[in-house]
Design a protein around this motif. Structure first.
Motif, short mmCIF file in Angstrom:
data_model
loop_
_atom_site.label_atom_id
_atom_site.label_comp_id
_atom_site.label_asym_id
_atom_site.label_seq_id
_atom_site.Cartn_x
_atom_site.Cartn_y
_atom_site.Cartn_z
N VAL A 32 0.85 -1.20 0.00
CA VAL A 32 0.00 0.00 0.00
C VAL A 32 0.88 1.25 0.00
CG1 VAL A 32 -1.64 1.36 1.37
CG2 VAL A 32 -1.98 -1.11 1.09
N GLN A 33 1.88 1.27 0.87
CA GLN A 33 2.75 2.44 0.97
C GLN A 33 3.59 2.64 -0.28
OE1 GLN A 33 2.28 4.72 3.24
NE2 GLN A 33 0.74 3.37 4.14
N PHE A 34 4.04 1.56 -0.91
CA PHE A 34 4.77 1.69 -2.17
C PHE A 34 3.87 2.39 -3.19
CE2 PHE A 34 6.18 0.51 -6.36
CZ PHE A 34 7.56 0.65 -6.29
N GLY A 35 2.60 1.97 -3.24
CA GLY A 35 1.65 2.58 -4.15
C GLY A 35 1.37 4.05 -3.85
N ARG A 36 1.45 4.41 -2.60
CA ARG A 36 1.20 5.80 -2.20
C ARG A 36 2.45 6.68 -2.30
NH1 ARG A 36 -2.21 4.67 3.33
NH2 ARG A 36 -4.16 4.12 2.30
N GLN A 37 3.59 6.13 -1.94
CA GLN A 37 4.77 6.96 -1.73
C GLN A 37 5.90 6.78 -2.74
OE1 GLN A 37 5.86 7.80 2.39
NE2 GLN A 37 4.45 6.16 3.02
N CYS A 38 5.91 5.68 -3.46
CA CYS A 38 7.08 5.38 -4.30
C CYS A 38 6.76 5.28 -5.79
CB CYS A 38 7.71 4.06 -3.86
SG CYS A 38 8.02 3.93 -2.09
N VAL A 39 5.54 4.90 -6.11
CA VAL A 39 5.16 4.54 -7.47
C VAL A 39 5.32 5.68 -8.48
CG1 VAL A 39 2.69 5.04 -7.30
CG2 VAL A 39 3.48 3.16 -8.74
N ALA A 40 5.24 6.91 -8.03
CA ALA A 40 5.36 8.02 -8.97
C ALA A 40 6.77 8.11 -9.56
CB ALA A 40 5.01 9.34 -8.28
N CYS A 41 7.75 7.60 -8.84
CA CYS A 41 9.14 7.73 -9.29
C CYS A 41 9.84 6.40 -9.55
CB CYS A 41 9.97 8.49 -8.26
SG CYS A 41 9.39 10.18 -7.98
N HIS A 42 9.38 5.33 -8.90
CA HIS A 42 10.10 4.06 -8.96
C HIS A 42 9.25 2.93 -9.53
CE1 HIS A 42 13.59 5.38 -6.65
NE2 HIS A 42 12.74 6.07 -5.91
N VAL A 43 9.95 1.94 -10.03
CA VAL A 43 9.36 0.71 -10.52
C VAL A 43 10.18 -0.45 -9.94
CG1 VAL A 43 10.76 0.60 -12.63
CG2 VAL A 43 8.51 -0.47 -12.60
N VAL A 44 9.55 -1.61 -9.83
CA VAL A 44 10.26 -2.83 -9.51
C VAL A 44 10.08 -3.73 -10.74
CG1 VAL A 44 10.50 -4.80 -7.95
CG2 VAL A 44 9.77 -2.57 -7.04
N ARG A 45 11.14 -3.82 -11.54
CA ARG A 45 11.10 -4.58 -12.79
C ARG A 45 12.17 -5.66 -12.73
NH1 ARG A 45 11.75 -0.67 -16.21
NH2 ARG A 45 9.57 -0.45 -16.74
N ASP A 46 11.77 -6.91 -12.97
CA ASP A 46 12.74 -8.01 -12.89
C ASP A 46 13.63 -8.03 -14.14
OD1 ASP A 46 11.37 -9.37 -14.95
OD2 ASP A 46 10.52 -10.86 -13.61
N PRO A 47 14.69 -8.85 -14.13
CA PRO A 47 15.62 -8.88 -15.26
C PRO A 47 14.98 -9.26 -16.60
CG PRO A 47 16.63 -9.91 -13.35
CD PRO A 47 15.18 -9.66 -13.00
N GLU A 48 13.85 -9.95 -16.56
CA GLU A 48 13.14 -10.33 -17.80
C GLU A 48 12.26 -9.19 -18.31
OE1 GLU A 48 13.27 -12.61 -15.08
OE2 GLU A 48 15.01 -13.41 -16.12
N GLY A 49 12.20 -8.09 -17.56
CA GLY A 49 11.42 -6.93 -17.99
C GLY A 49 10.01 -6.88 -17.46
N ARG A 50 9.62 -7.85 -16.63
CA ARG A 50 8.27 -7.84 -16.05
C ARG A 50 8.19 -6.80 -14.94
NH1 ARG A 50 8.66 -14.14 -15.61
NH2 ARG A 50 10.18 -13.37 -14.12
N VAL A 51 7.17 -5.97 -14.99
CA VAL A 51 6.93 -4.97 -13.94
C VAL A 51 6.21 -5.68 -12.80
CG1 VAL A 51 5.77 -2.84 -13.34
CG2 VAL A 51 6.93 -3.04 -15.54
N LEU A 52 6.87 -5.75 -11.65
CA LEU A 52 6.30 -6.41 -10.48
C LEU A 52 5.56 -5.43 -9.59
CD1 LEU A 52 9.42 -8.60 -9.63
CD2 LEU A 52 7.44 -9.22 -11.04
N ALA A 53 5.96 -4.17 -9.64
CA ALA A 53 5.29 -3.12 -8.87
C ALA A 53 5.57 -1.79 -9.55
CB ALA A 53 5.81 -3.09 -7.44
N GLY A 54 4.59 -0.93 -9.47
CA GLY A 54 4.75 0.40 -10.06
C GLY A 54 4.32 0.41 -11.52
N ARG A 55 4.75 1.46 -12.16
CA ARG A 55 4.43 1.64 -13.58
C ARG A 55 5.76 1.70 -14.32
NH1 ARG A 55 1.84 6.19 -11.11
NH2 ARG A 55 -0.04 5.48 -10.13
#
Length: 150
Positions: A32-55
């Motif tokens: 929830v906090q990642f979605g509120r506080q981090c998502v505007a600037c950060h992404v969590v993308r794995d080495p295969e390019g899949r977005v796990l969190a964020g945009r």
């Protein structure tokens, strides 16, 4: 809360008979906090390019696999001078450094580098230390689950 159901824990806490450990991490709150506080600037993308969190945010670096990663080492990201200095020292992210940095980036950089003029590009601060710990647990969980799935 392995041994107690959430309802039991809440009832006991209300009676003053039980309290959650102060350092317990809540991954659900971290999401929830990642979605509120981090998502505007950060992404969590794995080495295969899949977005796990964020945009597809690119203001801040990808946070995938942050534990043990050398600070300031995400390829193709333009870091400020203070982060580059930490990279050149080989300093790695761990929970303690992450929490220090996200709760007050400038103060953490100044203390870590022993340089009162050090500054970073991240101006945002996660004000609640528990939220910061929860965000860290969430990000690390995404990286761990993704690696286990591969």
């Amino acid at each position: 809360m392995n041994l107690l159901s959430r309802g039991t824990a809440l009832a006991l806490a209300g009676l003053g008979l039980w309290s959650a450990p102060a350092t317990a991490q809540d991954v659900a709150n971290g999401e929830v906090q990642f979605g509120r506080q981090c998502v505007a600037c950060h992404v969590v993308r794995d080495p295969e390019g899949r977005v796990l969190a964020g945009r597809n945010a690119r203001t801040g670096p990808n946070l995938y696999g942050i534990e043990g990663r050398v600070i300031g080492s995400v390829e193709d990201f333009r870091y400020g001078d203070a982060m580059i200095r930490l990279r050149d020292r080989g300093m790695e992210w761990d929970e303690e450094s992450f929490l220090g940095y996200v709760t007050d980036p400038t103060a953490w950089l100044r203390a870590t580098l022993d340089d009162r003029r050090a500054r970073g590009k991240m101006a945002y601060q996660v004000r609640d230390p528990q939220d910061a710990a929860d965000i860290y647990a969430y990000i690390e969980g995404l990286s761990t689950r993704s690696e286990a799935a591969n």
